[in-house]
Scaffold this motif. Structure first.
Motif, short mmCIF file in Angstrom:
data_model
loop_
_atom_site.label_atom_id
_atom_site.label_comp_id
_atom_site.label_asym_id
_atom_site.label_seq_id
_atom_site.Cartn_x
_atom_site.Cartn_y
_atom_site.Cartn_z
N LYS A 270 87.92 18.84 45.68
CA LYS A 270 87.04 18.97 44.52
C LYS A 270 85.87 19.89 44.82
CE LYS A 270 86.36 14.53 44.11
NZ LYS A 270 85.92 13.21 43.64
N ALA A 271 85.25 19.70 45.99
CA ALA A 271 84.11 20.53 46.36
C ALA A 271 84.53 21.99 46.52
CB ALA A 271 83.49 20.02 47.66
N ASP A 272 85.68 22.22 47.11
CA ASP A 272 86.14 23.59 47.36
C ASP A 272 86.32 24.38 46.07
OD1 ASP A 272 86.14 23.20 50.08
OD2 ASP A 272 88.32 22.89 50.25
N VAL A 273 86.87 23.74 45.04
CA VAL A 273 87.14 24.48 43.80
C VAL A 273 85.84 24.88 43.11
CG1 VAL A 273 87.29 22.50 42.19
CG2 VAL A 273 88.68 24.53 41.80
N LEU A 274 84.78 24.09 43.27
CA LEU A 274 83.50 24.42 42.66
C LEU A 274 82.71 25.43 43.50
CD1 LEU A 274 82.48 20.91 41.31
CD2 LEU A 274 83.12 22.91 39.97
N TYR A 275 82.68 25.23 44.81
CA TYR A 275 81.97 26.19 45.66
C TYR A 275 82.64 27.58 45.60
CZ TYR A 275 78.88 22.69 47.75
OH TYR A 275 77.90 21.73 47.96
N HIS A 276 83.93 27.60 45.40
CA HIS A 276 84.64 28.89 45.29
C HIS A 276 84.10 29.69 44.10
CE1 HIS A 276 87.97 31.73 45.75
NE2 HIS A 276 88.06 31.72 44.43
N VAL A 277 83.87 29.02 42.98
CA VAL A 277 83.33 29.70 41.80
C VAL A 277 81.94 30.26 42.11
CG1 VAL A 277 82.53 29.40 39.42
CG2 VAL A 277 84.67 28.34 40.15
N LEU A 278 81.09 29.46 42.73
CA LEU A 278 79.74 29.92 43.04
C LEU A 278 79.76 31.13 43.98
CD1 LEU A 278 77.89 26.51 43.68
CD2 LEU A 278 78.33 27.67 41.50
N ASP A 279 80.63 31.07 44.99
CA ASP A 279 80.64 32.10 46.02
C ASP A 279 81.30 33.40 45.56
OD1 ASP A 279 79.37 30.34 47.70
OD2 ASP A 279 81.20 29.71 48.74
N HIS A 280 82.07 33.34 44.48
CA HIS A 280 82.78 34.53 44.00
C HIS A 280 82.30 34.96 42.62
CE1 HIS A 280 85.41 33.09 47.24
NE2 HIS A 280 85.84 34.33 47.32
N SER A 281 81.05 34.61 42.31
CA SER A 281 80.51 34.95 40.98
C SER A 281 79.70 36.25 41.00
CB SER A 281 79.63 33.81 40.46
OG SER A 281 78.43 33.70 41.23
#
Length: 361
Positions: A270-281
């Protein structure tokens, strides 16, 4: 009923299966003709719940017989005072790790009771990075070392814990207990409000080594003494019956979902899918915590401007995403993804954030 995605920081989401079971049993618990809300805490039906919950906690955390499991009132905030009242004796020093708001509150309460020392602090980093716990300088006269494992406001979390030698290690695990395996034997005392990962508000879990109880002064008021509560098996006064009942159901749910290893794998996904969005925005979103300190429980983030951030919060609420406004001390946004929050809800939030960026970037 309007369907919502629950990202509240606490009280947080509860498993749907648990809510359904509680609903089914609410009016007639186990066929006894009375609700769990109205039975005596001295009755055999409640004692069975009470005892089972204690055993489940020991099983999940792999605790030896040297530990007492207590169910108390007052939330973790009362523990900020109870811990030094019971263990900060005259002539001793309590060492505190100051990693954010909640560890700061614990330290502040201890100062009212005895001598304290900050062993490590994240204040210079704005509490966005965890203080380093390697090579702590712990005085020989220390009563204990206290830390907070996960700071919900800053969104930072310890992944491992220090060896404090002969000095007992105490921890507030309120916001990440039962979210992952931990080496519980490192700790002499653990406390946690239930309302994030293991139940509803109303019950506070305390786990304490029996060998420590002998040192507690008899002059402490009974209701504030761990020793008194341990001797009475947390039945010195009326316990929070319904909250313990709900916690017991949640603990069984955790066990049935592969225990703490299962929770850890689920929560990391769950954390990975959200942090991925932040890091690739591309800077449209930004994580508030340093990457080396990021929490698996509370994802704190902001948007590229205050106007965009306000618009985002309005649209999130309109789309049924609940509890995403950041704490008043930190602002911005926060997604709390405790055990009962499904992966699908985190994926829906991630997809919405991507779509919002495409429309407003």
């Amino acid at each position: 009923m309007t369907y919502t995605y629950n990202f509240n920081a606490g009280p947080g989401a509860l498993p749907p299966e648990v809510l359904h079971e509680a609903q089914e049993e609410l009016r007639n618990f186990h066929g006894i003709g009375a609700s769990i809300l109205e039975i005596s805490h001295r009755s055999s039906p409640y004692e069975a719940i009470h005892n089972e919950a204690q055993l489940l906690i020991k099983e999940l955390l792999v605790l030896s017989s040297d530990y007492e499991v207590l169910f108390l009132h007052g939330g973790a905030s009362l523990q900020f005072s109870m811990v030094p009242l019971n263990f900060l004796a005259e002539g001793k020093t309590a060492g505190y790790v100051h990693s954010g708001t909640w560890s700061g509150k614990a330290w502040k309460e201890a100062q009212k009771i005895g001598k304290t020392l900050v062993l490590a602090s994240g204040e210079e980093e704005g509490f966005k990075r965890l203080p380093d716990l390697n090579n702590l300088d712990i005085p020989k006269d220390s009563a204990y070392v206290h830390l907070t494992s996960n700071e919900t406001i800053g969104g930072i979390q310890y992944k491992s814990f220090p060896d404090t030698g002969e000095v007992p290690l105490f921890a507030d695990l309120s916001s990440d207990i039962m979210s992952r395996p931990i080496e519980a034997s490192k700790f002499s005392l653990i406390y946690a409000g239930a309302q994030k990962n293991i139940g509803p508000a109303g019950v506070t879990l305390v786990i304490v080594r029996r060998s420590l109880l002998e040192s507690i002064p008899g002059s402490i008021p009974d209701m504030l003494s761990y020793n008194v509560h341990a001797k009475h098996r947390s039945l010195f006064n009326t316990p929070p019956v319904f909250s313990v009942y709900m916690m017991n159901l949640v603990l069984k749910w955790i066990l049935n979902h592969c225990g703490l290893p299962g929770m850890a794998a689920r929560n990391q996904q769950k954390a990975d899918v959200l942090y991925h969005v932040l890091d690739h925005s591309g800077g449209f979103y930004r994580g508030l915590a340093h990457k080396d300190s990021r929490s698996m429980m509370n994802i704190t983030f902001g948007a590229c401007s205050p106007d965009i951030e306000n618009k985002l919060l309005v649209e999130l609420e309109q789309e049924g995403f609940m509890g995403l406004k950041g704490h008043r001390d930190a602002g911005h946004l926060r997604a709390s993804i405790y055990n009962a929050v499904p992966f699908e809800h985190c994926k829906s939030l991630a997809d919405f954030l991507i779509d919002f960026q495409q429309r407003n970037g």
